[in-house]
Design a protein around this motif. Structure first.
Motif, PDB file in Angstrom:
ATOM      1  N   TRP A 138      -3.758  10.260   5.046  1.00  0.00           N
ATOM      2  CA  TRP A 138      -4.755   9.342   4.478  1.00  0.00           C
ATOM      3  C   TRP A 138      -4.951   8.137   5.386  1.00  0.00           C
ATOM      4  O   TRP A 138      -6.089   7.732   5.666  1.00  0.00           O
ATOM      5  CB  TRP A 138      -4.304   8.880   3.091  1.00  0.00           C
ATOM      6  N   LEU A 176       1.237   3.915  -3.220  1.00  0.00           N
ATOM      7  CA  LEU A 176       0.828   5.318  -3.109  1.00  0.00           C
ATOM      8  C   LEU A 176       2.015   6.284  -3.105  1.00  0.00           C
ATOM      9  O   LEU A 176       1.973   7.326  -3.764  1.00  0.00           O
ATOM     10  CB  LEU A 176      -0.004   5.514  -1.831  1.00  0.00           C
ATOM     11  N   SER A 186       2.904   6.236  -7.036  1.00  0.00           N
ATOM     12  CA  SER A 186       1.967   7.314  -7.375  1.00  0.00           C
ATOM     13  C   SER A 186       2.452   8.694  -6.974  1.00  0.00           C
ATOM     14  O   SER A 186       1.804   9.692  -7.280  1.00  0.00           O
ATOM     15  CB  SER A 186       0.600   7.041  -6.725  1.00  0.00           C
ATOM     16  N   TRP A 222       2.845  10.123  -3.934  1.00  0.00           N
ATOM     17  CA  TRP A 222       2.399  10.768  -2.710  1.00  0.00           C
ATOM     18  C   TRP A 222       3.598  11.063  -1.818  1.00  0.00           C
ATOM     19  O   TRP A 222       4.582  10.311  -1.805  1.00  0.00           O
ATOM     20  CB  TRP A 222       1.451   9.866  -1.938  1.00  0.00           C
ATOM     21  N   VAL A 245       0.844  -1.200   0.000  1.00  0.00           N
ATOM     22  CA  VAL A 245       0.000   0.000   0.000  1.00  0.00           C
ATOM     23  C   VAL A 245       0.879   1.249   0.000  1.00  0.00           C
ATOM     24  O   VAL A 245       0.684   2.167  -0.799  1.00  0.00           O
ATOM     25  CB  VAL A 245      -0.953  -0.002   1.213  1.00  0.00           C
ATOM     26  N   TYR A 246       1.862   1.279   0.903  1.00  0.00           N
ATOM     27  CA  TYR A 246       2.774   2.429   0.930  1.00  0.00           C
ATOM     28  C   TYR A 246       3.531   2.546  -0.392  1.00  0.00           C
ATOM     29  O   TYR A 246       3.660   3.643  -0.954  1.00  0.00           O
ATOM     30  CB  TYR A 246       3.764   2.273   2.088  1.00  0.00           C
ATOM     31  N   ARG A 279       1.355  12.945   3.158  1.00  0.00           N
ATOM     32  CA  ARG A 279       0.031  12.698   2.593  1.00  0.00           C
ATOM     33  C   ARG A 279      -0.421  11.278   2.915  1.00  0.00           C
ATOM     34  O   ARG A 279      -1.597  11.054   3.245  1.00  0.00           O
ATOM     35  CB  ARG A 279       0.044  12.921   1.078  1.00  0.00           C
ATOM     36  N   PHE A 280       0.498  10.318   2.810  1.00  0.00           N
ATOM     37  CA  PHE A 280       0.156   8.942   3.151  1.00  0.00           C
ATOM     38  C   PHE A 280      -0.271   8.848   4.608  1.00  0.00           C
ATOM     39  O   PHE A 280      -1.275   8.184   4.936  1.00  0.00           O
ATOM     40  CB  PHE A 280       1.352   8.018   2.900  1.00  0.00           C
TER      41      PHE A 280
END
Length: 202
Positions: free
Chosen positions: A191, A177, A181, A183, A173-174, A187-188
């Motif tokens: 979120w 993102l 992506s 991020w 996931v980290y 920001r992570f």
């Protein structure tokens, strides 16, 4: 004129031995990240560290021992234990859950390469697998303590809350993102904190 203070020979040797260990760990980490844990030989680690093969074994040990040293240094740099203690001291359950997001983000933001190396090494020999499972159990115990600390305020069972936290905090996931992506770690963290609060708290 004051004479210079001489460093005892034993202290100098200890400093040199520690410097050699750290050089080996740094070289191994770079190779593990670039080539994979399984594909990296002890000879390659020795060459990258600028030491003899026997020095690697004498200073640190087998490859899994080098991996342990890399992991320990990572946790120290991330201040994993002090940060976990600080999160659990938060009086407000929402702040503790947001702290749980901050904790996992701090680990990954400090050196995500190590997290990926640990994941990739899970397919190695039984001794390495057991070593990594022990590290994983240690991480999960801390994560479970975060969830247990907000148990009265949970909107679902503690078991489900722990499972959701582990799923959202997975390296994939980290990586998806932040690494893929673009991020920022901040920001992570926001979120993850918002998601944990909305999904887990009543």
């Amino acid at each position: 004129m004051v004479a210079p203070v001489k460093t005892p020979r034993s202290s100098y040797r200890q400093e040199q031995a520690e410097a050699t260990k750290l050089r080996i760990a740094d070289a191994a980490q770079s190779l593990f990240a670039a080539q994979g844990y399984g594909a990296t030989s002890m000879d390659a680690i020795a060459r990258a560290a600028g030491v003899a093969n026997r020095t690697v074994y004498a200073a640190v040990g087998a490859k899994r021992h080098i991996l342990t040293l890399i992991c320990e240094r990572w946790l120290e740099r991330a201040r994993a234990i002090p940060l976990a203690d600080a999160v659990l001291e938060e009086p407000d359950p929402v702040a503790r859950l947001r702290g749980a997001a901050s904790w996992i983000t701090a680990l990954y933001a400090t050196d995500f390469d190590v997290a990926l190396i640990l994941d990739s090494a899970l397919d190695e020999d039984p001794e390495t697998r057991e070593l990594l499972r022990a590290k994983l159990r240690g991480r999960n115990r801390i994560m479970n303590r975060f969830i247990a600390s907000v148990e009265p305020e949970l909107s679902l069972s503690p078991a489900d809350a722990k499972a959701i936290y582990r799923a959202l905090a997975a390296t994939g996931v980290y990586g998806g993102l932040v690494v893929e992506s673009g991020w920022s770690p901040d920001r992570f963290e926001r979120w993850l904190a918002d998601t944990l609060v909305s999904q887990l708290l009543a």
